[in-house]
Design a protein around this motif. Sequence first.
Motif, PDB file in Angstrom:
ATOM      1  N   GLU A   1       0.913  -1.143   0.016  1.00 41.58           N
ATOM      2  CA  GLU A   1       0.032  -0.089   0.018  1.00 41.58           C
ATOM      3  C   GLU A   1       0.919   1.131   0.059  1.00 41.58           C
ATOM      4  OE1 GLU A   1      -3.335   1.768  -0.523  1.00 41.58           O
ATOM      5  OE2 GLU A   1      -3.421  -0.448  -0.017  1.00 41.58           O
ATOM      6  N   PHE A   2       2.047   1.267   0.525  1.00 41.36           N
ATOM      7  CA  PHE A   2       2.942   2.569   0.714  1.00 41.36           C
ATOM      8  C   PHE A   2       3.008   2.824  -0.807  1.00 41.36           C
ATOM      9  CE2 PHE A   2       7.343   3.748   0.288  1.00 41.36           C
ATOM     10  CZ  PHE A   2       7.500   5.070   0.980  1.00 41.36           C
ATOM     11  N   ALA A   3       3.425   1.730  -1.694  1.00 41.94           N
ATOM     12  CA  ALA A   3       3.546   2.264  -3.008  1.00 41.94           C
ATOM     13  C   ALA A   3       2.652   2.974  -3.879  1.00 41.94           C
ATOM     14  CB  ALA A   3       4.094   1.110  -3.814  1.00 41.94           C
ATOM     15  N   VAL A   4       1.365   2.753  -3.558  1.00 36.44           N
ATOM     16  CA  VAL A   4       0.093   3.184  -4.369  1.00 36.44           C
ATOM     17  C   VAL A   4       0.041   4.560  -4.550  1.00 36.44           C
ATOM     18  CG1 VAL A   4      -2.295   3.046  -4.339  1.00 36.44           C
ATOM     19  CG2 VAL A   4      -1.053   1.011  -3.850  1.00 36.44           C
ATOM     20  N   PRO A   5       0.471   5.357  -3.425  1.00 37.15           N
ATOM     21  CA  PRO A   5       0.256   7.037  -3.921  1.00 37.15           C
ATOM     22  C   PRO A   5       1.240   7.441  -4.833  1.00 37.15           C
ATOM     23  CG  PRO A   5      -0.114   6.723  -1.449  1.00 37.15           C
ATOM     24  CD  PRO A   5       0.313   5.415  -1.992  1.00 37.15           C
ATOM     25  N   THR A   6       2.304   6.989  -4.768  1.00 36.70           N
ATOM     26  CA  THR A   6       3.506   7.048  -5.543  1.00 36.70           C
ATOM     27  C   THR A   6       3.033   6.915  -7.050  1.00 36.70           C
ATOM     28  OG1 THR A   6       5.371   7.091  -4.210  1.00 36.70           O
ATOM     29  CG2 THR A   6       5.824   6.788  -6.319  1.00 36.70           C
ATOM     30  N   LEU A   7       2.415   5.690  -7.358  1.00 38.65           N
ATOM     31  CA  LEU A   7       2.137   5.081  -8.560  1.00 38.65           C
ATOM     32  C   LEU A   7       0.783   5.912  -9.063  1.00 38.65           C
ATOM     33  CD1 LEU A   7       2.022   3.348 -10.910  1.00 38.65           C
ATOM     34  CD2 LEU A   7       0.753   1.623  -9.607  1.00 38.65           C
TER      35      LEU A   7
ATOM     36  N   LEU B   1      -4.841 -17.080  -3.315  1.00 41.89           N
ATOM     37  CA  LEU B   1      -3.924 -15.956  -3.872  1.00 41.89           C
ATOM     38  C   LEU B   1      -4.321 -14.385  -3.774  1.00 41.89           C
ATOM     39  CD1 LEU B   1      -2.408 -17.836  -7.185  1.00 41.89           C
ATOM     40  CD2 LEU B   1      -1.212 -17.669  -4.818  1.00 41.89           C
ATOM     41  N   VAL B   2      -3.531 -13.740  -3.427  1.00 41.14           N
ATOM     42  CA  VAL B   2      -4.123 -12.473  -2.912  1.00 41.14           C
ATOM     43  C   VAL B   2      -3.153 -11.475  -3.709  1.00 41.14           C
ATOM     44  CG1 VAL B   2      -4.229 -10.488  -1.045  1.00 41.14           C
ATOM     45  CG2 VAL B   2      -4.586 -13.001  -0.431  1.00 41.14           C
ATOM     46  N   ARG B   3      -3.884 -10.637  -4.567  1.00 36.52           N
ATOM     47  CA  ARG B   3      -2.881  -9.560  -5.291  1.00 36.52           C
ATOM     48  C   ARG B   3      -2.577  -8.520  -4.302  1.00 36.52           C
ATOM     49  NH1 ARG B   3      -8.227  -8.227  -9.354  1.00 36.52           N
ATOM     50  NH2 ARG B   3      -7.965 -10.350 -10.663  1.00 36.52           N
ATOM     51  N   SER B   4      -1.474  -7.962  -4.845  1.00 40.08           N
ATOM     52  CA  SER B   4      -0.964  -7.020  -4.145  1.00 40.08           C
ATOM     53  C   SER B   4      -1.793  -5.510  -4.420  1.00 40.08           C
ATOM     54  CB  SER B   4       0.379  -6.495  -4.371  1.00 40.08           C
ATOM     55  OG  SER B   4       0.655  -6.032  -5.786  1.00 40.08           O
ATOM     56  N   PRO B   5      -1.522  -4.519  -3.647  1.00 40.58           N
ATOM     57  CA  PRO B   5      -2.302  -3.301  -3.734  1.00 40.58           C
ATOM     58  C   PRO B   5      -1.709  -2.577  -4.689  1.00 40.58           C
ATOM     59  CG  PRO B   5      -1.538  -3.629  -1.297  1.00 40.58           C
ATOM     60  CD  PRO B   5      -1.063  -4.670  -2.077  1.00 40.58           C
ATOM     61  N   VAL B   6      -0.669  -2.530  -5.261  1.00 38.45           N
ATOM     62  CA  VAL B   6      -0.084  -2.256  -6.528  1.00 38.45           C
ATOM     63  C   VAL B   6      -0.633  -2.698  -7.702  1.00 38.45           C
ATOM     64  CG1 VAL B   6       1.920  -1.930  -7.999  1.00 38.45           C
ATOM     65  CG2 VAL B   6       2.112  -1.201  -5.885  1.00 38.45           C
TER      66      VAL B   6
ATOM     67  N   HIS C   1       2.261   9.209   1.181  1.00 34.28           N
ATOM     68  CA  HIS C   1       1.716  10.574   0.679  1.00 34.28           C
ATOM     69  C   HIS C   1       2.950  11.366   0.723  1.00 34.28           C
ATOM     70  CE1 HIS C   1      -2.426   9.324   0.246  1.00 34.28           C
ATOM     71  NE2 HIS C   1      -2.416   8.738   1.355  1.00 34.28           N
ATOM     72  N   LEU C   2       3.900  11.486   1.816  1.00 35.65           N
ATOM     73  CA  LEU C   2       4.971  12.508   1.832  1.00 35.65           C
ATOM     74  C   LEU C   2       6.029  11.914   0.542  1.00 35.65           C
ATOM     75  CD1 LEU C   2       6.575  14.607   3.142  1.00 35.65           C
ATOM     76  CD2 LEU C   2       7.670  12.921   4.489  1.00 35.65           C
ATOM     77  N   GLY C   3       6.196  10.534   0.469  1.00 35.84           N
ATOM     78  CA  GLY C   3       7.126  10.364  -0.605  1.00 35.84           C
ATOM     79  C   GLY C   3       6.363  10.403  -2.072  1.00 35.84           C
ATOM     80  N   ALA C   4       5.127  10.317  -2.276  1.00 36.01           N
ATOM     81  CA  ALA C   4       4.483  10.842  -3.492  1.00 36.01           C
ATOM     82  C   ALA C   4       4.902  12.333  -3.655  1.00 36.01           C
ATOM     83  CB  ALA C   4       3.194  10.283  -3.505  1.00 36.01           C
ATOM     84  N   GLU C   5       4.378  13.257  -2.755  1.00 38.50           N
ATOM     85  CA  GLU C   5       4.504  14.507  -2.939  1.00 38.50           C
ATOM     86  C   GLU C   5       5.980  14.933  -3.302  1.00 38.50           C
ATOM     87  OE1 GLU C   5       3.013  15.870   0.859  1.00 38.50           O
ATOM     88  OE2 GLU C   5       0.877  15.150   0.076  1.00 38.50           O
ATOM     89  N   LEU C   6       6.921  14.356  -2.366  1.00 36.06           N
ATOM     90  CA  LEU C   6       8.375  14.603  -2.703  1.00 36.06           C
ATOM     91  C   LEU C   6       8.876  14.182  -3.936  1.00 36.06           C
ATOM     92  CD1 LEU C   6      10.841  15.534  -1.153  1.00 36.06           C
ATOM     93  CD2 LEU C   6      11.311  13.364  -0.512  1.00 36.06           C
ATOM     94  N   LEU C   7       8.331  13.271  -4.518  1.00 35.79           N
ATOM     95  CA  LEU C   7       8.862  12.727  -5.843  1.00 35.79           C
ATOM     96  C   LEU C   7       8.241  13.595  -7.021  1.00 35.79           C
ATOM     97  CD1 LEU C   7      10.365  10.381  -7.770  1.00 35.79           C
ATOM     98  CD2 LEU C   7       8.007   9.257  -7.926  1.00 35.79           C
TER      99      LEU C   7
END
Length: 306
Positions: A10-16, A42-47, A169-175
């Motif tokens: 889930e951490f990666a989703v805002p950046t994507l 089988l479970v899909r990743s949030p990404v 969200h901070l990482g997505a904003e920074l990128l």
Amino acid sequence: MRVIFMGTPEFAVPTLAMLTDRYEVVGVYTRPDKPAGRGQELVRSPVKEFALARGLPLYQPTTLRKPEAAAVLRALQPDVIVVAAFGLILPPEVLAVPPYGCLNVHASLLPRWRGAAPVAAAILAGDAETGCTIMRMDAGIDTGPILAQAALPIAPDDTTGSLTARLAHLGAELLAVTLPRWVAGEISPRPQDDARATYAPVIRKEEGRLHWARPADHLARQVRAYQPWPGAYTTWNGLWLKVLWAHAEEGESPGPGRVVSRGEGAAVGTGAGLLVLDKVQLAGRRPMPIADFLRGARGFVGSVLE
């Protein structure tokens, strides 16, 4: 600009999501579906869920070390590869594919807390702040030069779950502000000071066990650091007892693991001070406030937790 994104939780989703709104995402890489739960379905990743919802090209390799992995990436002709908690090592052949390199969104203020579990490590260590780093990846583990950083205070009640959500969200904003400046040649990468580096390895399930000889303030941080996974736990009468929420108090300890009454609740003796139990869950039962738990747990006060 053509972007390939690599991430899993889930951490990666805002950046994507940010990249999808601003650039041409020509490929999304995420880890293969994993079995989970009693049924081991089988479970899909949030990404993966996000990529499917947006109709993005999806790839789920088990490794990037095979020669054909770099060939597939080159065929997509990315200008840059962005990585956020992907979970696979990028070999030199992959790192060399995009002209603007591979950029990593990392949830710490590097060089502090390199590795797989930087958020939990920061809470467990009692750090006052953490943050996100945009780094150009090299062959090491989070050792590449830094493009940008943004700090974030750690709240006294932060868990790994709550803090990770804010950092995402901070990482997505920074990128969002760093990537165009990087491509425009406005940023000179800053080498990390290896002498200041600390490491946060993958967390193992057994690390959630509470060792009562440790100080109460450390145990309280452990409860927060290992929420939601693996959770902090002890044993009572041979049964697992999860400690979902607790806080430290000064006071004379009756001995490590010894449970004492605390108003309508209970506290546990530690190596220094008391760990006051706020919310617990006995194996096979629902989570409940400690006062409710005590009404059905005869003999708990006065017992010794292991």
